[in-house]
Design a protein around this motif. Structure first.
Motif, short mmCIF file in Angstrom:
data_model
loop_
_atom_site.label_atom_id
_atom_site.label_comp_id
_atom_site.label_asym_id
_atom_site.label_seq_id
_atom_site.Cartn_x
_atom_site.Cartn_y
_atom_site.Cartn_z
N ALA A 64 30.89 -42.50 32.14
CA ALA A 64 30.52 -41.15 31.72
C ALA A 64 29.11 -41.16 31.18
N LEU A 65 28.40 -40.06 31.41
CA LEU A 65 27.07 -39.87 30.83
C LEU A 65 27.12 -38.64 29.93
N SER A 66 26.35 -38.68 28.87
CA SER A 66 26.35 -37.51 28.00
C SER A 66 25.41 -36.46 28.56
N HIS A 67 25.87 -35.24 28.50
CA HIS A 67 25.02 -34.14 28.96
C HIS A 67 24.62 -33.33 27.74
N GLN A 68 23.33 -33.49 27.37
CA GLN A 68 22.85 -32.80 26.18
C GLN A 68 21.84 -31.73 26.53
N PHE A 69 20.99 -32.02 27.49
CA PHE A 69 19.92 -31.08 27.85
C PHE A 69 20.03 -30.76 29.32
N PHE A 70 19.48 -29.62 29.64
CA PHE A 70 19.33 -29.33 31.07
C PHE A 70 18.05 -30.02 31.54
N ASN A 71 18.20 -31.28 31.84
CA ASN A 71 17.00 -32.02 32.30
C ASN A 71 17.09 -32.29 33.81
N LYS A 72 16.17 -33.04 34.26
CA LYS A 72 16.07 -33.25 35.71
C LYS A 72 17.28 -34.02 36.23
N THR A 73 17.71 -35.03 35.49
CA THR A 73 18.87 -35.82 35.90
C THR A 73 20.07 -34.90 36.13
N HIS A 74 20.26 -34.02 35.15
CA HIS A 74 21.39 -33.11 35.22
C HIS A 74 21.31 -32.20 36.44
N ARG A 75 20.08 -31.69 36.65
CA ARG A 75 19.88 -30.77 37.79
C ARG A 75 20.13 -31.51 39.12
N ASN A 76 19.56 -32.72 39.19
CA ASN A 76 19.66 -33.48 40.45
C ASN A 76 21.11 -33.78 40.82
N VAL A 77 21.93 -34.25 39.82
CA VAL A 77 23.29 -34.63 40.20
C VAL A 77 24.15 -33.44 40.53
N ARG A 78 23.74 -32.25 40.06
CA ARG A 78 24.49 -31.07 40.44
C ARG A 78 24.18 -30.73 41.91
N GLU A 79 22.94 -31.06 42.36
CA GLU A 79 22.56 -30.83 43.76
C GLU A 79 23.05 -31.98 44.65
N ASN A 80 22.85 -33.20 44.08
CA ASN A 80 23.14 -34.40 44.86
C ASN A 80 23.88 -35.37 43.96
N PRO A 81 25.21 -35.47 44.10
CA PRO A 81 26.03 -36.18 43.13
C PRO A 81 25.80 -37.69 43.09
N PHE A 82 25.04 -38.24 44.01
CA PHE A 82 24.91 -39.70 44.05
C PHE A 82 23.80 -40.15 43.13
N ALA A 83 24.11 -41.23 42.34
CA ALA A 83 23.09 -41.77 41.44
C ALA A 83 23.29 -43.27 41.35
N ALA A 84 22.23 -43.94 40.85
CA ALA A 84 22.33 -45.38 40.62
C ALA A 84 21.96 -45.63 39.17
N VAL A 85 22.71 -46.52 38.51
CA VAL A 85 22.35 -46.84 37.12
C VAL A 85 22.24 -48.34 36.95
N ILE A 86 21.40 -48.73 36.02
CA ILE A 86 21.33 -50.12 35.62
C ILE A 86 21.76 -50.16 34.16
N VAL A 87 22.80 -50.95 33.88
CA VAL A 87 23.21 -51.12 32.47
C VAL A 87 22.93 -52.57 32.09
N ARG A 88 22.65 -52.78 30.80
CA ARG A 88 22.24 -54.11 30.36
C ARG A 88 23.07 -54.55 29.17
#
Lengths: 687, 132
Positions: free
Chosen positions: B44-68
């Motif tokens: 899960a990712l937190s959704h706090q702002f209407f930022n670009k990430t949020h906008r993009n995944v609503r258009e295109n649900p695929f994303a890649a993350v790197i966790v450390r």
């Protein structure tokens, strides 16, 4: 993506199994340790109500038992808005720091009443600090200041346990560590359980403290109330005492001024005097002077205070007697008294009152003081009013009558009561009088004063008792019996002053003597003896003596008013009976109540109301007869004996046949040889 | 799909990196504070702002993350696909309370507010060869 696992060897499997078993054993051991720890902590906590001790036990357990090196307990304020560090372990000088509920890990855990375990606090803070810096750089509004949090500056892990009891936020328990992910689920679970114990312990301790504080406050309030009450009571007492003393003062001053005023004038005119409305007026009065014979010689060898003491005793006794006859001591002059009768208002009895007072005084002086006294009495018209300089005026009288009284006194033999000659006509019917030798009186000429010796006995009063009557012939000893009974049984009643009020002098004695004599006569008559045997003679005599004892409470002016209408007479009779019954109760003669009440009823209804007791009839006939025949001055001429007897039988209650007692009474009192025949209401033959 | 081993990398100790792409094919790389472990197949990712990430995944649900992993700095590459948003429930609450705790310390309570927990399905997970 992970590759599909290869089939493990049996050995590997056994090793793995052993690992699982070891791990389970470890977990199990830790679990049972935890249970033991929890039990230990909770039993320690619940063993005390001392808040500091509970905090100490809890935090000591954090480090010693659970291995948390940094721990703190914050207590919530009563309004649950702030949290203050109450105790901590592993910090320097942390206690007392305060955060808002809702601030930081501890604050949010407290606000949400939810355990909060974080392992990335420092990282997250750093991240957000960056965001904040960028936000501020972008100028996106004003942000709240960064909060100062108690505890480690760089804590990465925090575990916050809200301490809640019955939905009340007690505080929050926090442990922290600089290591990331310093606390696991097991820690969380463990601290949650311990937190419950701590919360309950703190809550109990606080309630206990509150109770103590409450009770202390109550004590303080009680003490304050007690103090206030005492102060109030003291104040009230002081004020009451003040008022009461003021009242006493006023009352004393009133008494003083009244007593001063009474020295100036008779109490009846004081109100008028104060309003300056007392005008001088002419009054028919009697003036009395008294003087002690040779008092100067008598007192020559005495100490002054002895002289004063004796004289004051005398004045006191004289004042008492004069007052009883409604006289007023106008002034004293040395050992002499000037008294006035018939002031400040008209009186019809002033002359007899003065003589009766003088006779009483002579008796009193004779039996109590070793000296003789002269008395001079004279009646006449004087002018009465306030006399003297404004600051020393007195109620006083002026007139020739005053001078004559003074002269008469000077000529009075010691022990006698000298009355100026013109008083003779008034006094003759009641008093035995002597004529004193004629003497020169300055300014008057020659004067033959009278000497009042005393009241005339009934038997000597020809208007009441005919010397030829059966009563005079056979029953005169009854008069002496009555006098004896009067002295022995009713010595406390001054019959003379009572009778003087309406000049019914010796009325009671006469009624008693007539009634008893009549009873004895009737008893001697065999034919009707039965009815009279029932009468108690002593009661009959007592009732006769006391039948109008209530007179002392009634104004003489009302008693002597000749112009009363029927209603006025009825109300006077009622008041007289009422006063008489009160007097009977006072002297313990209640047994006479019925008899006397019936007598009043008989007279009010003229005997018409049915049958009356024999004693009532005896009293009634004697009472009415004496009322008709007794000497009077102001009530018109008295009835002659024969006329009175005829009238008695003519009156409705005396009709022959109905009340034979009336005919019998006529037999008792009529002059020998006279026949009194009452045939009908209007037809009485008198020969 | 997600191994237990990855959990330390999802504790929010070291920021993660997310790559999204608009429908038009414009990529966006940004750092986020935490990728939350939901279960073996979801993060899960937190959704706090209407930022670009949020906008993009609503258009295109695929994303890649790197966790450390904060201790080892071991990186994990995840391919994820936006699945749904949760505005209440245990996941939301957990994320919300932690976010609030931190925000309240940094004076950003009002600003940093969780609007939703965006849940992604894990499509693939790969451990990086190198550390750091």
């Amino acid at each position: 993506m992970a590759a599909p696992p290869a089939e493990p060897s049996i050995r590997d499997q056994m090793v793995d199994n052993q690992k699982v078993i070891d791990s389970l054993n470890n977990k199990l051991a830790r679990k049972s340790d935890e249970v033991r720890i929890i039990q230990q902590i909770s039993s320690e906590i619940s063993s005390t109500l001392d808040l500091d001790r509970i905090l100490a036990i809890s935090l000591d357990a954090m480090e010693a038992v659970l291995g948390f090196r940094h721990s703190m307990i914050l207590l919530a304020s009563a309004d649950e808005r702030t949290l203050k560090v109450a105790a901590s372990r592993g910090y320097d000088g942390n206690t007392g720091a305060e955060i808002a509920v809702g601030q930081g890990v501890l604050g949010v855990a407290a606000r949400r009443r939810q355990v909060l375990r974080m392992g990335n606090v420092a990282s997250q803070r750093a991240y957000l600090a960056g965001v904040r810096a960028r936000t501020e750089a972008a100028g996106a509004g004003t942000l709240a200041p960064v909060a100062e949090m108690p505890g480690l500056a760089n804590a990465q892990s925090q575990l916050a346990i809200p301490l809640v009891v019955k939905n009340r936020l007690v505080g929050v328990l926090g442990v922290e560590s600089e290591r990331a992910s310093g606390f696991d689920e097991l820690d969380e679970m463990l601290l949650s359980i311990v937190g419950n114990q701590i919360a309950t312990g703190i809550d109990n301790a606080q309630m206990h403290l509150n109770a103590i504080e409450h009770s202390r406050k109550l004590d303080a309030v009680n003490a304050e109330l007690l103090h206030l009450n005492q102060a109030l009571e003291a104040g009230v007492a002081a004020r009451t005492a003040e008022l009461s003393s003021a009242l006493d003062q006023v009352s004393r001053e009133k008494d003083l001024s009244e007593s001063l005023l009474r020295r100036m004038a008779p109490s009846e005119v004081i109100p008028l005097m104060l309003e300056d409305k007392l005008v001088a007026r002419r009054l028919d009065v009697t003036v009395m002077f008294t003087d002690i014979v040779d008092f100067t010689a008598y007192s020559a060898g005495m100490e002054p205070d002895e002289v004063f003491s004796q004289l004051n005793d005398f004045f006191s006794a004289a004042g008492d007697i004069i007052g009883r006859y409604r006289g007023y001591i106008n002034k004293t002059n040395g050992d002499g008294i000037m008294a006035l009768f018939g002031v400040p208002f008209e009186s019809v009895t002033h002359c007899t009152d003065a003589v009766l007072a003088a006779l009483a005084m002579q008796r009193e002086i004779g039996s109590h003081f070793p000296w003789g006294m002269r008395v001079g009495i004279n009646s006449g018209v004087v002018t009465a009013g306030m006399l003297g300089p404004p600051d020393k005026s007195l109620y006083d009288v002026l007139g020739e009558a005053v001078n004559i009284a003074s002269r008469v006194e000077a000529l009075c033999p010691p022990g006698a009561v000298a009355v100026a000659p013109q008083g003779g006509e008034v006094l003759k019917p009641w008093f035995r009088l002597d004529v004193l030798p004629e003497q020169d009186v300055k300014g008057v000429g020659r004067l033959a004063s009278l000497n009042a010796l005393g009241l005339k006995p009934i038997a000597e009063d020809g208007r009441r008792v005919d010397p030829t009557s059966q009563f005079a012939a056979r029953y005169l000893p009854v008069v002496e019996e009555v006098d004896a009974a009067k002295r022995e049984r009713f010595g406390m009643i001054d019959f003379v002053s009572l009778q003087a009020r309406d000049l019914a002098l010796q009325h009671n004695e006469a009624v008693a003597a007539y009634a008893v004599a009549l009873l004895r006569m009737l008893r001697a008559d065999d034919a009707v003896a039965a009815r009279w045997q029932a009468v108690d003679e002593a009661e009959l005599m007592a009732a006769a003596l006391l039948h109008d004892a209530g007179k002392h409470a009634i104004e003489p002016a009302r008693l002597n008013n000749r112009n009363l209408d029927v209603a006025g007479r009825d109300s006077l009779r009622r008041d007289l009976l009422e006063g008489t019954l009160r007097t009977l109760a006072k002297i313990g003669a209640e047994s006479l109540e019925t008899l006397i009440t019936d007598l009043y009823r008989f007279e009010a209804t003229r005997g018409a109301e049915g049958q009356f007791d024999a004693a009532v009839e005896l009293l009634a006939v004697a009472d009415i007869y004496d009322a008709l025949t007794a000497p009077k001055i102001y009530k018109g001429s008295p009835w002659r004996i024969v006329g009175a007897l005829a009238e008695l039988m003519r009156l409705p209650y005396g009709q022959t046949g109905r009340r034979p007692v009336f005919a019998a009474f006529a037999e008792l009192m009529k002059p020998a040889g006279a026949a009194i025949i009452a045939r009908a209401k209007q037809d009485v033959l008198i020969r | 799909m997600l191994p237990d081993e990855i959990k330390p990398a999802m504790l929010g100790i070291v920021p993660s990196t997310i790559v999204t792409c608009s429908l038009a094919g414009v990529p966006n790389v940004t750092e986020i504070s935490q990728v939350w472990y939901v279960d073996e197949d979801h993060v899960a990712l937190s959704h706090q702002f209407f930022n670009k990430t949020h906008r993009n995944v609503r258009e295109n649900p695929f994303a890649a993350v790197i966790v450390r992993d904060g201790r080892t700095f071991q990186e994990w590459y995840l391919e994820i696909q936006y699945d749904h948003s949760e505005e209440s429930g245990p996941l939301f609450d957990k994320m919300d309370i932690e976010l609030e705790a931190i925000a309240s310390m940094t004076g950003m309570s009002g600003v940093f507010k969780l609007r939703a927990a965006d849940v992604y399905r894990v499509l693939s997970v790969r451990k990086s060869k190198s550390r750091g």
